[in-house]
Design an enzyme around this catalytic site. Structure first.
Site, mmCIF file in Angstrom:
data_model
loop_
_atom_site.group_PDB
_atom_site.id
_atom_site.type_symbol
_atom_site.label_atom_id
_atom_site.label_comp_id
_atom_site.label_asym_id
_atom_site.label_seq_id
_atom_site.Cartn_x
_atom_site.Cartn_y
_atom_site.Cartn_z
ATOM 1 C CG ASP A 67 -44.552 -102.932 31.622
ATOM 2 O OD1 ASP A 67 -43.820 -104.117 32.177
ATOM 3 O OD2 ASP A 67 -44.271 -101.970 30.846
ATOM 4 C CG ASP A 136 -37.212 -94.949 25.539
ATOM 5 O OD1 ASP A 136 -37.642 -94.562 26.928
ATOM 6 O OD2 ASP A 136 -37.880 -95.638 24.460
ATOM 7 C CG HIS A 138 -40.154 -96.063 28.394
ATOM 8 N ND1 HIS A 138 -39.406 -97.292 27.654
ATOM 9 C CD2 HIS A 138 -39.879 -97.287 29.804
ATOM 10 C CE1 HIS A 138 -38.567 -98.239 28.395
ATOM 11 N NE2 HIS A 138 -39.111 -98.394 29.691
ATOM 12 C CD GLU A 143 -40.404 -97.426 24.262
ATOM 13 O OE1 GLU A 143 -40.354 -96.491 24.723
ATOM 14 O OE2 GLU A 143 -39.971 -98.266 23.688
HETATM 15 P P1 PGA Z 1 -34.659 -100.719 34.296
HETATM 16 O O1 PGA Z 1 -36.087 -100.056 33.512
HETATM 17 O O2 PGA Z 1 -35.120 -100.878 36.064
HETATM 18 O O3 PGA Z 1 -34.023 -101.761 34.362
HETATM 19 O O4 PGA Z 1 -33.744 -99.331 34.129
HETATM 20 C C1 PGA Z 1 -37.048 -99.009 33.397
HETATM 21 C C2 PGA Z 1 -37.773 -98.893 32.598
HETATM 22 O O5 PGA Z 1 -37.714 -99.396 31.567
HETATM 23 O O6 PGA Z 1 -39.120 -98.472 32.437
#
Ligand code: PGA
Length: 241
Positions: A67, A136, A138, A143
């Site tokens: 992404d 959450d 995702h 999301e």
């Molecule tokens: P993070 O993000 O590794 O910074 O916790 C993970 C994500 O949002 O997929």
């Protein structure tokens, strides 16, 4: 679904890098699906170490990132292209022309999403997908919602994601509200997936993803039906299993 629990984030990183190394040994021009965020950083450090010591050769490897933020140019300090260069690509012998991050600043985001989808497909699909997980639930930037999003698309970030990612920006208002992300369908099409999660704050999402219902309200729960997925967790992230 295989679940591996390690002592800490460093051990998760070592285990994940070993899986990457094995994939490259098996197929020197394999297609890696890569993730950003804090979680994969120990993995990328270990990959760079193994490359420096001659244990892995990235010269023919191709990569597609999950992404990118809408509105951030590739050289923006918080863009995911910049993150990937700084955290991994600048430290390994990968050909940057073989690395791909979705474009967040095009004129036509829908067209860019479609082109990214087609490029992944033309590359033969993703051999090994590295995933993190949001608080959450995702995966990529898919999301929670009412349906499982399919192809690469433009999404609006939840407040929870904006809160979590504010730490990378000067202030909350600077966090882009939208992103372009590989869809759940693309992620599920990967031949093999490893999901990395570390830290106690990820424990609720991990428990819901692994033990809860398969529902678009918890996007990572879709992984329950993937035929070749491994969760690499530290003890804290696994604490509610
Ligand atoms: P993070 O993000 O590794 O910074 O916790 C993970 C994500 O949002 O997929």
């Amino acid at each position: 679904m295989l679940i591996h629990v390690y002592k800490d984030a460093q051990e998760v990183g070592k285990a994940a890098a070993m899986i990457v190394a094995a994939e490259i040994l098996k197929k020197e021009d394999c297609v890696l699906g890569l993730a950003t965020g804090s979680t994969p950083i120990p993995t990328y450090k270990e990959m760079a170490r193994m490359n420096k010591e001659g244990l892995i050769d990235f010269s023919k490897v191709r990569s597609y990132n999950l992404d990118e933020y809408i509105g951030l140019a590739p050289d923006h300090i918080c863009s995911y292209r910049r993150f990937m260069n700084e955290q991994l690509f600048d430290h390994i012998n990968i050909d940057k022309a073989n690395t791909h991050v979705p474009c967040g600043i095009g004129e036509d985001h829908e067209a860019d999403a479609k082109a990214y989808d087609e490029a992944v497909e033309a590359a033969g699909g993703i051999d090994l997908q590295i995933l993190g997980i949001g608080h959450d639930g995702h995966i990529g930037f898919n999301e929670p919602g009412d349906e499982f999003i399919s192809a690469t698309n433009i999404v609006t970030l939840t407040d929870m994601t904006i809160d979590a990612n504010t730490r990378f920006f000067e202030k909350r208002d600077d966090v882009p509200r939208q992103a372009i992300t590989l869809g759940n369908r693309n992620i599920m099409a990967a031949k093999r997936i490893i999901l990395l999660a570390t830290g106690k704050d990820k424990a609720p999402a991990i428990a819901a993803a692994i033990k809860g219902n398969i529902t678009p309200k918890m996007p990572a729960s879709l992984l329950q039906v993937h035929p070749n997925v491994q969760f690499l967790l530290d003890e804290a992230a696994a604490s509610l299993l």
